[in-house]
Design an enzyme around this catalytic site. Sequence first.
Site, PDB file in Angstrom:
ATOM      1  N   SER A 255       0.818  -1.216   0.000  1.00 28.39           N
ATOM      2  CA  SER A 255       0.000   0.000   0.000  1.00 28.39           C
ATOM      3  C   SER A 255       0.854   1.269   0.000  1.00 28.39           C
ATOM      4  O   SER A 255       0.333   2.356  -0.204  1.00 28.39           O
ATOM      5  CB  SER A 255      -0.952  -0.001   1.197  1.00 28.39           C
ATOM      6  OG  SER A 255      -0.217   0.090   2.399  1.00 28.39           O
TER       7      SER A 255
ATOM      8  N   CYS B 244      -2.512   8.719   7.232  1.00 35.39           N
ATOM      9  CA  CYS B 244      -2.889   8.252   5.887  1.00 35.39           C
ATOM     10  C   CYS B 244      -3.479   6.846   5.926  1.00 35.39           C
ATOM     11  O   CYS B 244      -4.305   6.494   5.095  1.00 35.39           O
ATOM     12  CB  CYS B 244      -1.676   8.242   4.965  1.00 35.39           C
ATOM     13  SG  CYS B 244      -0.862   9.827   4.845  1.00 35.39           S
TER      14      CYS B 244
ATOM     15  N   CYS C  78     -13.622  -0.504  14.320  1.00 36.43           N
ATOM     16  CA  CYS C  78     -13.480   0.076  12.985  1.00 36.43           C
ATOM     17  C   CYS C  78     -12.506  -0.813  12.221  1.00 36.43           C
ATOM     18  O   CYS C  78     -12.377  -1.991  12.517  1.00 36.43           O
ATOM     19  CB  CYS C  78     -12.990   1.521  13.057  1.00 36.43           C
ATOM     20  SG  CYS C  78     -11.339   1.684  13.743  1.00 36.43           S
TER      21      CYS C  78
ATOM     22  N   ARG D 131       2.263   5.944  -3.512  1.00 35.45           N
ATOM     23  CA  ARG D 131       2.828   7.290  -3.376  1.00 35.45           C
ATOM     24  C   ARG D 131       4.316   7.328  -3.051  1.00 35.45           C
ATOM     25  O   ARG D 131       4.953   8.367  -3.193  1.00 35.45           O
ATOM     26  CB  ARG D 131       2.063   8.069  -2.295  1.00 35.45           C
ATOM     27  CG  ARG D 131       2.177   7.434  -0.923  1.00 35.45           C
ATOM     28  CD  ARG D 131       1.116   7.938   0.039  1.00 35.45           C
ATOM     29  NE  ARG D 131       1.268   7.292   1.343  1.00 35.45           N
ATOM     30  CZ  ARG D 131       0.871   6.062   1.620  1.00 35.45           C
ATOM     31  NH1 ARG D 131       0.313   5.317   0.690  1.00 35.45           N
ATOM     32  NH2 ARG D 131       1.060   5.545   2.808  1.00 35.45           N
TER      33      ARG D 131
END
Lengths: 381, 71
Positions: free
Chosen positions: A82, A205, A348, A86
């Site tokens: 992941s 992030c 979550c 970027r």
Amino acid sequence: MDLWLLCFHHFLEVSMTVAYNQDRYSRHLMLKGFGGDAQLKLTSARVLMIGAGGLGCPALQYLAAAGVGEIGIVDDDVVSLSNLQRQVLYRTQDIGKKKASVAAAQLHELNPDIRVTPYLLRLDTSNAIELFSGYDIIVDGTDNFATRYLINDACVILRKPLVFAAVFQYEGQLAVFNVPDAAGIKTNYRDLFESPPSAADAPDCNEAGVLGVLPGTMGMMQATEVIKLITGLGKPLINKLLIYQALEAESYTVSLQPSQQAAALAPQTAEAFQRMDYEWFCNATINKVAELDPETFETLTELADVKVVDVREFGEYPRARFKHTQIPLSLLLQEIPAFEEARIVVFCQSGKRSLQAAAIIKETIKPHQEVYSLKGGILAL
Amino acid sequence: MPFGQIAEITGADAFQLEAADTDQVQQALYKRFPALEKRAYAIAVNKVIVKDNTMLSSGSVVALLPPFSGG
């Protein structure tokens, strides 16, 4: 005497040419306002990049390409799939490898004329002061408040220029701290935010997502500020905070002023700094929420009088296969429903948003009720 | 003007308020957006960060800037 002068001139010329490769930096050397003096300053500069992630990758690439003579990279993390959206220094085959090592190797291939040192360690109060002392400029490309405050406080104590950037989803912040302006006034991160918010208050992030190109933009802006500081070119972002909004293609710049009350909250000496517990300092409010391990969570969810709440947004995967109610955190922030059950268990994806949700719910419940958060989130089950 | 996580609560667009100082701005916002009260943010008045309650004049621009941690 003439001969000696001539030799001296000759020696100077030779030393200038061996200091850097003319051809490699020819576009700097021909650049009006830049030239050989600025390039020589870059060659003799020492810059420490903390974090080789979304901000660090582009900053490091351009600092190495520009010929910054000595670059240190602090990161103890490994490359994950992941990250590749970027963190452009890494390739798919690098997954699982130490970021600082891969980054150092890549930079060496880009520019073998500079020295790159990877530090495969986690920055803490015991190593920061010594590590920072060996560098002229510190660049913060980390992803959490504990380390950001730690870096800031160490730089204040050492009077070390700090080039700061941080991102959230589609927005970035950029600043140059600890560098005095013409009037001798300097500011730091605490003049902006005196003390850290809870981790849940400002998701990273991993939790909130980020537009992949955004840390690229911000990291390159950091590299630009570093080059300006080293060469003396232009006006570095001193005593200012720039906010870049990628979706609007706009920036908003505000001025900072030194705050005495902020300074009073920071450690004043290296000894006081080394006694600080930044992890605790940044999570003080969150720690009060009880966290459940997956086993206890599963036991508890089967009991009566328990409300299990998924606080992820609608449509997030994996779906929970046990009995639960979904109230996204974004809705909880607007209005907290009155829970009747004795125990409220929130979860979550990774356990961060649920901590925030639990903290909010905790303030509204009755004395006989308890709120728990699933540690590690649904991914830990 | 809201930024970052603050904009998630208030909506992204700037809006107008009647207020004499920054304390009044905060009170009005908390009434309208209760979730904002627990949030951390810095306040800038006309592009200058302020720490204490600050008087506003007609047309003053107040920006709420939350801290970002991502990198």
